[in-house]
Design an enzyme around this catalytic site. Structure first.
Site, PDB file in Angstrom:
ATOM      1  N   SER A   1      13.955 -97.913  11.967  1.00  0.00           N
ATOM      2  CA  SER A   1      15.279 -97.996  11.800  1.00  0.00           C
ATOM      3  C   SER A   1      15.489 -99.245  10.438  1.00  0.00           C
ATOM      4  O   SER A   1      14.475 -99.649  10.179  1.00  0.00           O
ATOM      5  CB  SER A   1      16.258 -98.648  12.833  1.00  0.00           C
ATOM      6  OG  SER A   1      15.650-100.017  13.345  1.00  0.00           O
TER       7      SER A   1
ATOM      8  N   LEU B   1      15.240-101.894   7.475  1.00  0.00           N
ATOM      9  CA  LEU B   1      14.422-101.782   6.461  1.00  0.00           C
ATOM     10  C   LEU B   1      13.276-100.754   6.381  1.00  0.00           C
ATOM     11  O   LEU B   1      13.070-100.180   5.309  1.00  0.00           O
ATOM     12  CB  LEU B   1      14.061-103.182   6.198  1.00  0.00           C
ATOM     13  CG  LEU B   1      15.016-104.366   6.088  1.00  0.00           C
ATOM     14  CD1 LEU B   1      14.487-105.732   6.020  1.00  0.00           C
ATOM     15  CD2 LEU B   1      16.110-104.334   5.265  1.00  0.00           C
TER      16      LEU B   1
ATOM     17  N   ASP C   1       6.551 -97.978  15.610  1.00  0.00           N
ATOM     18  CA  ASP C   1       7.680 -98.633  16.333  1.00  0.00           C
ATOM     19  C   ASP C   1       7.636 -98.374  17.663  1.00  0.00           C
ATOM     20  O   ASP C   1       6.805 -97.667  18.111  1.00  0.00           O
ATOM     21  CB  ASP C   1       9.062 -97.845  15.703  1.00  0.00           C
ATOM     22  CG  ASP C   1      10.293 -98.690  15.818  1.00  0.00           C
ATOM     23  OD1 ASP C   1      10.750 -99.376  14.844  1.00  0.00           O
ATOM     24  OD2 ASP C   1      10.542 -99.040  17.030  1.00  0.00           O
TER      25      ASP C   1
ATOM     26  N   ASP D   1       3.298-101.196  19.373  1.00  0.00           N
ATOM     27  CA  ASP D   1       3.528-102.691  19.471  1.00  0.00           C
ATOM     28  C   ASP D   1       2.552-103.217  18.687  1.00  0.00           C
ATOM     29  O   ASP D   1       1.291-103.644  19.004  1.00  0.00           O
ATOM     30  CB  ASP D   1       3.579-102.882  21.177  1.00  0.00           C
ATOM     31  CG  ASP D   1       3.945-104.211  21.227  1.00  0.00           C
ATOM     32  OD1 ASP D   1       4.141-105.049  20.385  1.00  0.00           O
ATOM     33  OD2 ASP D   1       3.935-104.630  22.402  1.00  0.00           O
ATOM     34  N   VAL D   2       3.153-103.945  17.459  1.00  0.00           N
ATOM     35  CA  VAL D   2       2.503-104.534  16.821  1.00  0.00           C
ATOM     36  C   VAL D   2       1.797-106.068  17.344  1.00  0.00           C
ATOM     37  O   VAL D   2       0.766-106.708  16.712  1.00  0.00           O
ATOM     38  CB  VAL D   2       3.172-105.132  15.464  1.00  0.00           C
ATOM     39  CG1 VAL D   2       3.835-103.895  14.751  1.00  0.00           C
ATOM     40  CG2 VAL D   2       4.275-106.195  15.754  1.00  0.00           C
TER      41      VAL D   2
ATOM     42  N   CYS E   1       7.437-104.054   8.201  1.00  0.00           N
ATOM     43  CA  CYS E   1       9.053-104.358   8.151  1.00  0.00           C
ATOM     44  C   CYS E   1       9.182-104.820   9.995  1.00  0.00           C
ATOM     45  O   CYS E   1      10.484-105.376  10.226  1.00  0.00           O
ATOM     46  CB  CYS E   1       9.557-103.305   8.222  1.00  0.00           C
ATOM     47  SG  CYS E   1       9.873-102.686   6.214  1.00  0.00           S
TER      48      CYS E   1
ATOM     49  N   TYR F   1      11.636-118.744  14.123  1.00  0.00           N
ATOM     50  CA  TYR F   1      11.692-117.603  13.082  1.00  0.00           C
ATOM     51  C   TYR F   1      11.364-117.996  11.612  1.00  0.00           C
ATOM     52  O   TYR F   1      10.772-117.406  10.898  1.00  0.00           O
ATOM     53  CB  TYR F   1      13.332-116.914  12.897  1.00  0.00           C
ATOM     54  CG  TYR F   1      13.177-115.861  12.319  1.00  0.00           C
ATOM     55  CD1 TYR F   1      12.882-114.629  12.540  1.00  0.00           C
ATOM     56  CD2 TYR F   1      14.049-115.788  10.980  1.00  0.00           C
ATOM     57  CE1 TYR F   1      13.025-113.272  11.725  1.00  0.00           C
ATOM     58  CE2 TYR F   1      14.514-114.752  10.230  1.00  0.00           C
ATOM     59  CZ  TYR F   1      14.002-113.761  10.634  1.00  0.00           C
ATOM     60  OH  TYR F   1      14.026-112.424   9.965  1.00  0.00           O
TER      61      TYR F   1
ATOM     62  N   LYS G   1       8.436-116.841   9.436  1.00  0.00           N
ATOM     63  CA  LYS G   1       8.373-116.149   8.019  1.00  0.00           C
ATOM     64  C   LYS G   1       7.638-116.897   6.976  1.00  0.00           C
ATOM     65  O   LYS G   1       7.294-116.370   5.907  1.00  0.00           O
ATOM     66  CB  LYS G   1       9.705-115.888   7.740  1.00  0.00           C
ATOM     67  CG  LYS G   1      10.494-114.915   8.581  1.00  0.00           C
ATOM     68  CD  LYS G   1       9.900-113.488   8.629  1.00  0.00           C
ATOM     69  CE  LYS G   1      10.623-112.466   9.176  1.00  0.00           C
ATOM     70  NZ  LYS G   1       9.870-111.179   9.319  1.00  0.00           N
TER      71      LYS G   1
ATOM     72  N   THR H   1      21.457-104.536   8.167  1.00  0.00           N
ATOM     73  CA  THR H   1      20.690-103.645   8.977  1.00  0.00           C
ATOM     74  C   THR H   1      21.515-103.453  10.118  1.00  0.00           C
ATOM     75  O   THR H   1      22.691-104.230  10.575  1.00  0.00           O
ATOM     76  CB  THR H   1      19.254-104.245   9.325  1.00  0.00           C
ATOM     77  OG1 THR H   1      19.800-105.557   9.865  1.00  0.00           O
ATOM     78  CG2 THR H   1      18.871-104.710   8.003  1.00  0.00           C
TER      79      THR H   1
END
Length: 263
Positions: free
Chosen positions: A16, A18, A37, A58-59, A85, A166, A170, A201
């Site tokens: 979903s 981006l 995903d 699952d990253v 993403c 966050y 980033k 998004t």
């Protein structure tokens, strides 16, 4: 790098937002695309709609990422393109006060580690594993073996109140961009990062109906154009980063010239 049917690509968070838009743009150019995903139902649906391959990944889990790359490579061959993403956050101030009691509530270290694990470590994990595979490829006539695009956020530079984890996650993605590009330069692998601003998004899109005044306020906060960014605009920049062979080690804001206020 020319994107066509000879190129295999992996997009994390591809079900979903981006990621989906980027996967769709790559597919439109003929690339063989695998979507990583956690959301199996949505991932399979998206893959069917795009003509892509879904890999439940699952990253944050090493074995899951390994299995995802193995499945993608078995179907499509070694990827030359990776777009990361996958990400998310858990908001909260460094310390807050309970509105009823005034009690001081510290931000949980476990939550901080989770946000860094998903965003920073997850991005690094997929980057390392993809780059290791790319390094075994024969280079293109231009000497390229691969291109990687990572996703940061304008919060990396102007994190707002309640975004401590966050913003840190980033900012780390932004910070490692030039080092990744330098580390991988001898292998002919380029690395760039996009710092999106306020994007339309699924995470924010629901505000249109739930809180239209909030959504409109966000749009008005963007200098120009006065709207939220689209996933397709992100995908367009990702394609530019992949195709332009001289674009390397860069972090590029995609934000309509916004500079985030403290809150």
């Amino acid at each position: 790098m020319k994107i066509d049917s000879s190129v295999a690509a992996v997009v994390t968070g591809g079900a979903s937002g981006l990621g989906r838009a980027t996967a769709a743009a790559l597919r439109d150019l003929g690339a063989r695309v695998a979507l990583f995903d956690k959301n199996k139902e949505l991932g399979e649906q998206t893959a069917a709609e795009l003509g892509a391959l879904f890999c439940e990944v699952d990253v944050m889990d090493e074995a899951s990422v390994d299995a995802g790359f193995a499945k993608a490579r078995a179907a499509h061959g070694q990827e030359r393109v990776l777009v990361n993403c996958a990400g998310g956050g858990r908001g909260g101030k460094t310390i807050a006060r309970d509105k009823q009691t005034g009690e001081i509530v510290p931000y949980k270290t476990d939550d901080f580690q989770w946000v860094l694990g998903l965003n920073t470590v997850g991005t690094f994990r997929c980057t390392v594993k993809s780059a290791a595979g790319m390094a075994a490829l024969e280079p293109t006539p231009e000497g390229e073996r691969g291109a990687i695009v990572n996703t940061g956020s304008v919060a990396a530079e102007e994190g707002q109140i309640g975004q401590v984890a966050y913003a840190a996650a980033k900012a780390a993605i932004k910070g490692m961009t030039i080092v990744l590009a330098r580390d991988l330069s001898s292998e002919g692998i380029r690395v760039n990062t996009i710092l999106p601003g306020i994007m339309d998004t699924p995470l924010l899109g629901g505000l249109k109906t739930r809180a239209p005044q909030v959504y409109e306020g966000l749009a008005r906060s963007v200098p120009f154009p006065r709207r939220l960014g689209t996933a397709e605009e992100y995908a367009d920049l990702a394609l530019t980063m992949i195709r332009n062979g001289y674009l390397n080690g860069e972090t590029v804001r995609l934000d309509g010239a916004i500079r985030m206020a403290p809150r």
